[in-house]
Design an enzyme around this catalytic site. Structure first.
Site, PDB file in Angstrom:
ATOM      1  N   CYS A  44      48.852  53.707  65.440  1.00 19.47           N
ATOM      2  CA  CYS A  44      49.995  53.743  66.349  1.00 19.47           C
ATOM      3  C   CYS A  44      50.624  52.355  66.419  1.00 19.47           C
ATOM      4  O   CYS A  44      49.921  51.361  66.598  1.00 19.47           O
ATOM      5  CB  CYS A  44      49.526  54.205  67.730  1.00 19.47           C
ATOM      6  SG  CYS A  44      50.795  54.101  68.999  1.00 19.47           S
TER       7      CYS A  44
ATOM      8  N   GLY B  48      39.511  43.685  37.703  1.00 21.50           N
ATOM      9  CA  GLY B  48      40.777  44.412  37.797  1.00 21.50           C
ATOM     10  C   GLY B  48      41.738  43.859  38.830  1.00 21.50           C
ATOM     11  O   GLY B  48      42.468  44.618  39.468  1.00 21.50           O
TER      12      GLY B  48
ATOM     13  N   HIS C 184      42.721  44.562  52.529  1.00 17.42           N
ATOM     14  CA  HIS C 184      44.107  44.976  52.753  1.00 17.42           C
ATOM     15  C   HIS C 184      44.198  46.285  53.523  1.00 17.42           C
ATOM     16  O   HIS C 184      45.212  46.972  53.460  1.00 17.42           O
ATOM     17  CB  HIS C 184      44.852  45.077  51.409  1.00 17.42           C
ATOM     18  CG  HIS C 184      45.049  43.737  50.753  1.00 17.42           C
ATOM     19  ND1 HIS C 184      45.440  43.582  49.443  1.00 17.42           N
ATOM     20  CD2 HIS C 184      44.901  42.478  51.242  1.00 17.42           C
ATOM     21  CE1 HIS C 184      45.529  42.280  49.154  1.00 17.42           C
ATOM     22  NE2 HIS C 184      45.197  41.599  50.220  1.00 17.42           N
TER      23      HIS C 184
HETATM   24  P1  OAD Z   1      47.655  43.979  40.285  1.00 16.88           P
HETATM   25  O1  OAD Z   1      48.423  45.227  39.999  1.00 16.88           O
HETATM   26  O2  OAD Z   1      48.361  42.728  40.605  1.00 16.88           O
HETATM   27  O3  OAD Z   1      46.709  43.630  39.053  1.00 16.88           O
HETATM   28  C1  OAD Z   1      45.895  44.580  38.436  1.00 16.88           C
HETATM   29  C2  OAD Z   1      45.122  43.866  37.338  1.00 16.88           C
HETATM   30  O4  OAD Z   1      44.208  44.792  36.771  1.00 16.88           O
HETATM   31  C3  OAD Z   1      45.974  43.308  36.215  1.00 16.88           C
HETATM   32  O5  OAD Z   1      45.545  41.989  35.935  1.00 16.88           O
HETATM   33  C4  OAD Z   1      45.670  44.255  35.024  1.00 16.88           C
HETATM   34  O6  OAD Z   1      45.643  43.565  33.788  1.00 16.88           O
HETATM   35  C5  OAD Z   1      44.276  44.721  35.365  1.00 16.88           C
HETATM   36  N1  OAD Z   1      43.942  46.069  34.899  1.00 16.88           N
HETATM   37  C6  OAD Z   1      44.753  47.163  34.788  1.00 16.88           C
HETATM   38  N2  OAD Z   1      44.051  48.245  34.396  1.00 16.88           N
HETATM   39  C7  OAD Z   1      42.761  47.843  34.258  1.00 16.88           C
HETATM   40  C8  OAD Z   1      41.536  48.499  33.885  1.00 16.88           C
HETATM   41  N3  OAD Z   1      41.503  49.803  33.584  1.00 16.88           N
HETATM   42  N4  OAD Z   1      40.405  47.747  33.868  1.00 16.88           N
HETATM   43  C9  OAD Z   1      40.432  46.422  34.166  1.00 16.88           C
HETATM   44  N5  OAD Z   1      41.542  45.755  34.510  1.00 16.88           N
HETATM   45  C10 OAD Z   1      42.691  46.448  34.566  1.00 16.88           C
HETATM   46  O7  OAD Z   1      46.639  44.384  41.422  1.00 16.88           O
HETATM   47  P2  OAD Z   1      45.825  43.490  42.447  1.00 16.88           P
HETATM   48  O8  OAD Z   1      45.347  42.227  41.844  1.00 16.88           O
HETATM   49  O9  OAD Z   1      44.873  44.399  43.130  1.00 16.88           O
HETATM   50  O10 OAD Z   1      48.546  43.694  48.154  1.00 16.88           O
HETATM   51  O11 OAD Z   1      46.961  43.151  43.474  1.00 16.88           O
HETATM   52  C11 OAD Z   1      46.577  42.552  44.647  1.00 16.88           C
HETATM   53  C12 OAD Z   1      47.462  42.949  45.752  1.00 16.88           C
HETATM   54  O12 OAD Z   1      48.815  42.853  45.315  1.00 16.88           O
HETATM   55  C13 OAD Z   1      47.387  44.377  46.186  1.00 16.88           C
HETATM   56  O13 OAD Z   1      46.294  44.640  47.027  1.00 16.88           O
HETATM   57  C14 OAD Z   1      48.678  44.480  46.947  1.00 16.88           C
HETATM   58  C15 OAD Z   1      49.604  43.756  46.013  1.00 16.88           C
HETATM   59  O14 OAD Z   1      50.479  42.944  46.592  1.00 16.88           O
HETATM   60  C16 OAD Z   1      49.076  44.122  49.285  1.00 16.88           C
HETATM   61  O15 OAD Z   1      49.576  45.218  49.390  1.00 16.88           O
HETATM   62  C17 OAD Z   1      48.954  43.126  50.399  1.00 16.88           C
END
Ligand code: OAD
Length: 256
Positions: free
Chosen positions: A137, A199, A129
């Protein structure tokens, strides 16, 4: 699904990691949570309370109100620069060193834009991402790394073109992922024999698809996440613990 205890899963996964030919890892916002960086789906704080991140992270939002969107991203950029890698980032860097030392392969695919994996010493990082630390730019596409202080104006003018603006070098909803990153992640998912998902809520594609692809190509999957996800059922091992607690324990349990 197995009903192994966490201790049993940790031991079994540590053994599998020590033997794997090629380890591929997919990380999400949960890995950076313990560094104080809010997960994407968390509520926004302070000034930004009334905004929904999903409505700011789009090309349309930037076209309509580049000042607000760039100010929000600059606020997040400074938060990432002020944060420190946590025990999960450090353990993944250590796992990479140990894997390479025994001539294994290691690929770290991340959805995080904060550069904390690289700051912890990880080398083979695929940024699906993009990165919030670099900006580009809107006209020439040239990238720059702004200094660690607030940008001087919002929206920030581009130093590369009189009509350009600077925007964060991240992937917004509705935008294509960088082709080279997708190719690298796709290749690693097909080739790896052990896939670690850490995570990530596994709801954003194509990132979540790499777990399915690895599983379909015969890799064993391990999931470390506080909560169950739509892809938990693919996992041979699921560890419901904080990444910063689980990962150092797993690496410490690896046979030498
Ligand atoms: P999310 O915020 O969707 O999910 C985070 C996950 O991590 C959840 O399932 C939580 O339960 C878990 N979690 C939280 N704290 C934790 C810890 N200390 N240890 C282990 N697990 C933990 O984040 P992503 O899956 O990264 O995309 O989201 C993916 C994408 O969604 C991001 O990159 C962004 C967003 O849309 C874009 O910006 C394109």
């Amino acid at each position: 699904m197995s009903h192994a205890t966490t201790d049993e899963s940790v031991r079994a996964l540590a053994g599998a990691l020590a033997r794997a030919r090629h380890i591929a890892v997919l990380t999400g916002a949960g890995v950076s949570a313990e560094s104080g960086i809010r997960t994407f789906r968390d509520t926004m704080e302070g000034l930004w309370k009334e905004f929904d991140p999903a409505t700011l992270a789009t090309p349309r939002a930037f076209a309509r109100d580049p000042g607000t969107v760039s100010r929000w991203y600059d606020h997040r950029r400074l938060g990432c620069l002020a944060a420190e890698p946590n025990a999960a980032h450090n353990a993944l860097a250590e796992l990479e060193r140990r894997t390479l030392a025994r001539a294994g392969r290691f690929t770290l695919i991340t959805q995080n834009v904060d550069r904390l994996h690289q700051r912890a010493g990880s080398r083979s990082v695929v940024e699906l991402h993009g990165s919030i630390i670099e900006w580009r730019c809107t006209i020439t596409g040239r990238r720059t790394t702004p200094p660690a202080k607030p940008l001087p104006a919002f929206p920030p003018p581009s130093p590369f073109h009189p009509e350009g603006l600077l925007r964060p070098d991240v992937v917004w909803f509705g935008e294509m992922l960088p082709e080279s990153a997708v190719e690298a992640a796709d290749e690693a998912a097909r080739a790896c024999d052990l896939f670690l998902s850490i995570g990530t809520s596994s709801v954003v594609y194509p990132a979540a698809g790499f777990i399915e692809l690895a599983h379909a190509h015969g890799a064993r999957v391990a999931e470390i996440n506080l909560d169950a996800t739509p892809l938990s059922s693919r996992a041979a091992w699921t560890i419901r613990e904080k990444a910063g607690v689980a990962l150092p324990g797993i690496v410490a349990a690896m046979p030498a």
